[in-house]
Design a protein around this motif. Structure first.
Motif, PDB file in Angstrom:
ATOM      1  N   LEU A  68       0.846  -1.183   0.000  1.00 27.74           N
ATOM      2  CA  LEU A  68       0.000   0.000   0.000  1.00 27.74           C
ATOM      3  C   LEU A  68       0.885   1.238   0.000  1.00 27.74           C
ATOM      4  O   LEU A  68       1.831   1.342   0.784  1.00 27.74           O
ATOM      5  N   ARG A  69       0.594   2.171  -0.872  1.00 21.60           N
ATOM      6  CA  ARG A  69       1.372   3.409  -0.923  1.00 21.60           C
ATOM      7  C   ARG A  69       0.908   4.337   0.189  1.00 21.60           C
ATOM      8  O   ARG A  69      -0.252   4.318   0.599  1.00 21.60           O
ATOM      9  N   GLY A  71       0.308   7.560   0.397  1.00 18.71           N
ATOM     10  CA  GLY A  71      -0.806   8.454   0.065  1.00 18.71           C
ATOM     11  C   GLY A  71      -2.145   7.733   0.075  1.00 18.71           C
ATOM     12  O   GLY A  71      -3.148   8.259   0.569  1.00 18.71           O
ATOM     13  N   ASP A  72      -2.158   6.524  -0.465  1.00 19.63           N
ATOM     14  CA  ASP A  72      -3.384   5.722  -0.468  1.00 19.63           C
ATOM     15  C   ASP A  72      -3.809   5.379   0.958  1.00 19.63           C
ATOM     16  O   ASP A  72      -4.992   5.413   1.297  1.00 19.63           O
ATOM     17  N   ALA A  73      -2.814   5.043   1.811  1.00 16.87           N
ATOM     18  CA  ALA A  73      -3.116   4.696   3.203  1.00 16.87           C
ATOM     19  C   ALA A  73      -3.684   5.900   3.951  1.00 16.87           C
ATOM     20  O   ALA A  73      -4.651   5.781   4.708  1.00 16.87           O
ATOM     21  N   ALA A  75      -5.212   8.527   2.618  1.00 16.59           N
ATOM     22  CA  ALA A  75      -6.545   8.831   2.072  1.00 16.59           C
ATOM     23  C   ALA A  75      -7.594   7.879   2.643  1.00 16.59           C
ATOM     24  O   ALA A  75      -8.698   8.298   3.008  1.00 16.59           O
ATOM     25  N   ALA A  76      -7.249   6.596   2.737  1.00 19.62           N
ATOM     26  CA  ALA A  76      -8.182   5.616   3.303  1.00 19.62           C
ATOM     27  C   ALA A  76      -8.465   5.925   4.764  1.00 19.62           C
ATOM     28  O   ALA A  76      -9.614   5.831   5.226  1.00 19.62           O
TER      29      ALA A  76
END
Length: 93
Positions: A68-69, A71-73, A75-76
């Motif tokens: 998981l990147r 930024g994605d983490a 945002a989630a």
């Protein structure tokens, strides 16, 4: 694992004498001898058969979840706790 004359390997479990229709059989043709030897050596290091080692390698290869990147983490996490764009704007310097 049994090597055929064409350099093929056949994956099946010697410990399971019954045929399970839910399990697939895979034949790999033209497997180089050095790959087969490396597979057997790796299986031996892991204390399992070459067939079991091949199944494990294949399962991990096709079910691997990419990391998981950051930024994605983030945002989630923001979605999970209910942050809105307006919330982010208020904390920006």
């Amino acid at each position: 694992m049994q090597a055929g004359r064409s350099g093929a390997i056949f994956l099946f479990d010697h410990n399971e004498m019954r045929c399970d229709p839910a399990m697939a059989t895979l034949t790999v043709n033209d497997l180089p001898d050095e790959v087969h030897s490396a597979l057997q050596a790796q299986a031996s290091r892991h204390g399992r058969t070459a067939e079991a080692e091949a199944r494990d390698i294949l399962a991990r290869a096709v079910t691997h979840t990419p990391p998981l990147r950051m930024g994605d983490a983030l945002a989630a996490l923001g979605r999970e706790i209910g942050l809105s764009d307006q919330d982010i704007e208020t904390i920006r310097p």
